[in-house]
Structures are given as structure tokens and as C-alpha cells.
Design a protein around this motif. Structure first.
Motif, short mmCIF file in Angstrom:
data_model
loop_
_atom_site.label_atom_id
_atom_site.label_comp_id
_atom_site.label_asym_id
_atom_site.label_seq_id
_atom_site.Cartn_x
_atom_site.Cartn_y
_atom_site.Cartn_z
N ASN A 1 31.01 -56.37 71.33
CA ASN A 1 31.12 -54.92 71.14
C ASN A 1 30.09 -54.41 70.15
O ASN A 1 29.59 -53.29 70.28
CB ASN A 1 32.51 -54.55 70.61
N GLY A 2 29.79 -55.20 69.11
CA GLY A 2 28.94 -54.75 68.02
C GLY A 2 27.66 -55.55 67.91
O GLY A 2 27.09 -56.01 68.91
N ALA A 3 27.24 -55.79 66.65
CA ALA A 3 25.92 -56.36 66.41
C ALA A 3 25.93 -57.72 65.74
O ALA A 3 24.93 -58.44 65.80
CB ALA A 3 25.10 -55.39 65.55
N TYR A 4 27.03 -58.09 65.09
CA TYR A 4 27.03 -59.28 64.24
C TYR A 4 27.77 -60.44 64.90
O TYR A 4 28.31 -60.31 66.00
CB TYR A 4 27.64 -58.94 62.87
N LEU A 5 27.77 -61.59 64.20
CA LEU A 5 28.38 -62.80 64.73
C LEU A 5 29.42 -63.32 63.73
O LEU A 5 29.56 -62.81 62.63
CB LEU A 5 27.31 -63.86 65.02
N MET A 6 30.14 -64.38 64.12
CA MET A 6 31.27 -64.85 63.32
C MET A 6 30.86 -65.39 61.95
O MET A 6 31.64 -65.32 61.00
CB MET A 6 32.05 -65.90 64.09
N GLU A 7 29.66 -65.94 61.82
CA GLU A 7 29.22 -66.36 60.48
C GLU A 7 29.12 -65.15 59.57
O GLU A 7 29.47 -65.23 58.38
CB GLU A 7 27.88 -67.09 60.57
N ASP A 8 28.66 -64.02 60.09
CA ASP A 8 28.63 -62.78 59.31
C ASP A 8 30.04 -62.35 58.93
O ASP A 8 30.29 -61.88 57.81
CB ASP A 8 27.94 -61.67 60.11
#
Length: 563
Positions: A310-317
Motif C-alpha cells: 500500500n505504501g513505500a516502506y518495508l518491514m525493516e523500516d
């Protein structure tokens, strides 16, 4: 509890011949009496497999769990259970979710365990292990396998699943070369762990945490982070405490716990698959969760996690931003965090507010899921509308119908379709798939991709990967193989999708539909033997969680006789 009150005492602690045999066989394992007698026996249900890359590190993490169990004065025993793997298992891992749930329940019940650590994370393993644990109702704690590190291609961060779909569409449009495609293949999944997007895996491990079955912050720790080893050991220590205190899932998984899970799924913009899994989990607990609960909450809960797809980031973020405790801190007033759990709940301010956004600046003012009703889905359907192009949320177009997935693959690039067409796939539900495979993100015809089209309305009785996106209406119930209206759709029929009104309508009059129904013949079952035949005979529909009808609720099976 006193040592003689432990469940395992019935196996080890009596003067019977059978108890003698159990102790003797434990000596055969190389263990002395002081290693295990009078100590809680902690089972470690491990879904490790060399054909489940998400779990390839769980063999090592089990050693961390054991370390924690020994530290706390328990006796750890590792028990392998079925590795339901989303990547390689065909026709779909969903076909085997209930089989793993059955195995987990029976392993917990039949062995001398006082508590257990459940190790999973790949999409179906989390709900399956929890479903089995709920029905067995022994103390448990869940250890998520953790997300993999971000992918990389020529300096661009890649999200597993989501960017695969994106670049596959570009490749079919002629925009990605063979060499570039090979490079993406090598860079999109670079470590152990599940998908690092907010797909089904991340959604369901977050669900386990907010339900109170994992330690605070556990769901977002990357698989290769040293904190993951420490979390595994801490979970082992916690399992020993849970055994002594006899803290069972039935005390933790209350209606309020499931309500909080629904709220959290929506704030995360979580996977549509979570709807099916959470309903199945709740009904194992005797909580009558249904689709309406998701839709009602969706109108009140904003999407705050700015994470792919849905957005721009990943799970590490997300982990660096504070993980699930930071998200819960944003919505604490909507939750019931004073309830029981295995390790309490934590809330905190996000360290990166661009990843976990403020309530006043959400990714979407509404939750990421909507439940649709109408004559095409009398028992409901779902859409992840936050991941669709806004222009398609109110749309009417002519149907282009595919009878099953093989038909889809054979004809998708030759059909006479425009950007306004509505692609319809049937024969892919719980019975028809079989197992309701992730075929719901129907590919867009290549001639439209070359024109720049990247989203269309697509409707099916299938699921789609939680890493997917687009205007995909999923989980149409009843499915076509069960005689649902999807079986009656014909090419050219107008279909109206109206997400704001929560409607999905086949624009064909009732008399014509009745005539078509009279002509319809039920398809032959896909399986005639074995587990597949059992699945077909006893599976419930998507709106009921796709559990087996004979597994609803906990209890009903006696404790085994030991002597």
C-alpha cells in the motif's frame, strides 16, 4: 503449580510400569533424571524445512529457544510439524493450513507437554499453529520467523512479492529485458525470513502479537537480526513461566483480543487473507467473528502503516520505527490492552513517523479492507481498496469470464478486452481451486499493459497474495463450485463495483439468472481420495474462515490415557 500438578507428571512421575518405560526411554535419549524430572516439558513445534526458505533459519532459532527453556528450568523437546510453504507447495499452501492445524493440535495433545513454543511465520503457518493450539488449549507462545532483509536491484530497494508483480507486468509489456529480469531474480529475496512487505506473513505475525501470543515487538524483528535470537531465547523462558502458571489460550483469546486484531489489521493495511484466517481462529475460540466486523471497523480505523504494497516502506523500516508497539501506541484508544497475554503489551511513540503515520495524516482515512455485498456475492466478498487505483472504486464494465486458472493462462493475452472490462475468474474457491489458491490478482492482458494500463477490476472466488495490489475483488462467497452466482456470469454481462456503497452487482435480471441456474451442472470434485477428498467434503466457505466443519471450537477431545 507444583511439579506433581504438571501435565507431564502423568507420563513421568508415577510408579506405574508405563511411567517406568517413559523414564527409561528418556534415559535412552541421553538425559539423566535431574535433566527433566519435576521440570515443565516445553514442546518446540518447528515448521523448518529445506523447501520453506522463509523458515530455513528456524533450525538454529530452535536452539535459542532451547537455551531459554534450560535457563528457566524447563526441559525442551523439539517436535517437527508440517512445513506449509507458500513458495513451493502446490496447488496452494492454503489447502494444507487445516492439515497443519490438525497436526499441531494432535501433537500438543498426545505428547507429555506442559507448554509449547510455536515456530512459524510463512503465511499459513501462523494461523494453522494458532488454530491447533486453541483447540488443544495448552499454554503456548508464538515465535515468528521474522521478515527477510530488503531486496536490492541496481540500488533500488525491492519488496518481495509486490515488486515481483510490478516488474512482471513491465516484462510482459516489453519494458524489462532478460538480463534485468535475471538480476531482479537474484536480488528480490536475499536472506532467510518471510516477505518483508505487509503481506499475509507480516499481517498474521502482527495478529499473533496483538492477540497476546507473542512477546511485544516480536513480529517485526528481521529474521537475521541478533534481536531475533534474543527474542527466541526470551520466548523459551516465557514458555516455562506459562507452564507453571498454566496460562492457556482460552484465557488470552477473548472477544476483545479478536476485536483488537481486526483493528490492527486495518491500521496496518494488512492482507485480505487475514480476514479468512482470523475468522477461522476466532471460531476455534468460540468467538463468532464475521465479515461485518471487519467492514464496521474499516469505516473507523485509518491506515497508518506506510508499507508496501500500500505504501513505500518495508518491514525493516517498520521495526526501526518501533514495530507493532509503535503502531499500537497510535491507536491505543481503540484497543483493549489491559487484557491477558503471554508477556504484556507495550506501546511507544514511533521513532520514524513517516513509516507509522500520525492519526491526523493517515495513508488512508479508512481501513485498508472493504466488505462487499450484492447479487454476485450473497455471502460477501472483500477488496483491498487502498491498494487499487481510485478511478476503479466505482466502475461498471462488461465481463470477460475465465472458467478456471488454466483457462485464464491460456487465453489472457488473446481475449477481446478493454481497460473498462471486468475480468472474472471462477473455479478457484475452497472446493474449486482446490484450496482457494492465490489466483485472484488476475494478470492484465499484454496488449493493455503495452498501452500503459496497470489496473483493472478483477473478480474471483480465489484469494490473492497479501503482497499483491490492484482493484481485485476476492473471496466471492459462495464460490462457483458451490453454486454461487459467479458460476452464472457470462461474457458481456455488465458488472458494477461500488466500493463506497459496498456493493457488487451483476446487472442481469433475476429471471435470466434463474434460467441460467436451471441449466447449471455442478462440476466434478477435484479430488476423490485422501486428504483432498476430506477437504472437499468438509470445508467451509471463505466467509466462514475455510475451516473444517468438524473442527470448530475447542475441546471435545479427551486427554489421552497414559497408564
Amino acid at each position: 503449580m507444583r511439579p506433581e500438578e504438571l501435565r507431564s507428571h502423568r507420563w513421568y512421575g508415577t510408579a506405574s510400569l508405563r511411567s517406568f518405560s517413559h523414564r527409561a526411554r528418556t534415559r535412552q535419549l541421553g538425559l539423566a533424571a535431574e535433566d527433566h524430572l519435576g521440570k515443565p516439558v516445553i514442546g518446540i513445534l518447528n515448521t523448518w524445512s529445506e523447501l520453506n526458505p522463509c523458515h530455513i533459519h528456524l533450525r538454529d532459532r530452535a536452539e535459542d529457544v532451547k537455551r531459554g527453556v534450560w535457563q528457566a528450568g524447563g526441559y525442551p523437546v523439539e517436535l517437527p510439524v508440517m512445513a506449509v510453504g507458500e513458495t513451493f507447495q502446490k496447488p496452494t499452501a492454503m489447502l494444507y493450513r487445516n492439515l497443519l492445524a490438525m497436526e499441531a493440535e494432535e501433537v500438543l495433545r498426545s505428547y507429555p507437554l506442559d507448554a509449547a513454543v510455536l515456530m512459524g511465520g510463512c503465511d499459513k503457518t501462523t494461523p494453522a499453529l494458532v488454530m491447533g493450539a486453541v483447540s488443544a488449549d495448552l499454554p503456548v507462545i508464538f515465535v515468528p520467523c521474522g521478515p527477510m532483509i530488503p531486496g536490492d536491484w541496481r540500488g533500488t530497494r525491492l519488496g518481495s512479492g509486490s515488486d515481483m508483480w510490478k516488474y512482471w507486468a513491465d516484462r510482459r509489456a516489453g519494458l524489462v529485458s532478460d538480463k534485468e529480469w535475471d538480476e531482479i531474480e537474484e536480488g528480490i529475496a536475499r536472506s532467510p525470513g518471510h516477505c518483508m512487505t505487509m503481506g499475509t506473513a507480516s499481517t498474521m505475525t502482527s495478529v499473533a502479537e496483538v492477540l497476546g501470543l507473542s512477546l511485544p515487538g516480536a513480529a517485526a524483528i528481521p529474521a537475521v537480526h541478533a534481536a531475533h535470537n534474543r527474542m527466541a531465547a526470551a520466548s523459551g523462558r516465557t514458555a516455562v513461566r506459562l507452564a507453571w502458571e498454566d496460562v492457556r489460550p482460552s484465557a488470552i483469546l477473548t472477544p476483545e483480543a479478536y476485536a483488537d486484531a481486526v483493528t490492527t489489521i486495518l491500521a496496518l493495511g494488512g492482507s485480505t487473507n487475514a480476514v479468512i484466517h482470523l475468522i477461522a481462529m476466532a471460531r476455534r475460540s468460540g468467538v463468532p467473528l464475521d465479515l461485518d466486523a471487519f467492514d464496521a471497523a474499516s469505516r473507523q480505523v485509518p491506515v497508518l502503516a506506510d508499507i508496501l504494497p500500500n505504501g513505500a516502506y518495508l518491514m525493516e523500516d517498520f521495526h526501526q520505527a518501533g514495530g507493532l508497539p509503535a503502531l499500537l501506541g497510535r491507536i491505543e484508544d481503540l484497543l483493549h490492552l489491559d487484557r491477558p497475554s503471554v508477556g504484556g503489551f507495550e506501546t511507544r511513540e514511533p521513532y520514524r513517523p513517516e513509516v507509522i503515520r500520525p492519526r491526523g495524516d493517515p495513508l488512508s482515512a479508512e481501513g485498508g479492507l472493504a466488505v462487499l455485498r450484492g447479487n454476485l456475492c450473497p455471502d460477501g466478498a472483500v477488496i483491498k481498496h487502498v491498494a487499487a487505483e481510485p478511478r476503479l472504486l466505482k466502475h461498471t464494465g462488461p465481463a470477460v469470464v475465465f472458467d478456471d486458472h488454466a483457462d485464464l493462462l491460456r487465453r489472457i493475452d488473446t481475449v477481446d478486452a478493454t481497460a473498462d472490462s471486468v475480468l472474472v475468474l471462477r473455479g478457484s474457491g475452497p472446493r474449486g481451486g482446490p484450496g482457494m489458491p492465490e489466483h485472484g490478482m488476475l494478470p492484465i492482458p499484454s496488449h493493455l499493459l503495452k498501452q500503459g494500463v496497470r489496473d483493472m477490476v478483477r473478480i474471483s472466488d480465489a484469494r490473492m497474495s497479501g503482497t499483491s495490489y490492484g482493484a481485485c475483488v476476492l473471496h466471492v462467497a459462495p464460490e462457483s463450485h458451490a453454486g454461487g452466482p459467479l458460476a452464472l456470469v457470462r461474457d458481456g454481462d455488465l458488472i458494477t463495483l461500488d466500493v463506497p456503497a459496498r456493493r457488487l452487482t451483476l446487472e442481469v435480471d433475476d429471471a435470466e439468472l434463474a434460467r441460467r441456474r436451471a441449466e447449471w451442472t455442478p462440476p466434478a470434485p477435484r479430488y476423490t481420495r485422501g486428504y483432498g477428498a476430506l477437504f472437499t467434503d468438509r470445508i467451509l466457505q471463505a466467509d466462514e474462515g475455510c475451516d473444517f466443519d468438524f473442527l470448530l471450537g475447542s475441546g471435545g477431545a479427551p486427554e489421552p490415557e497414559v497408564d
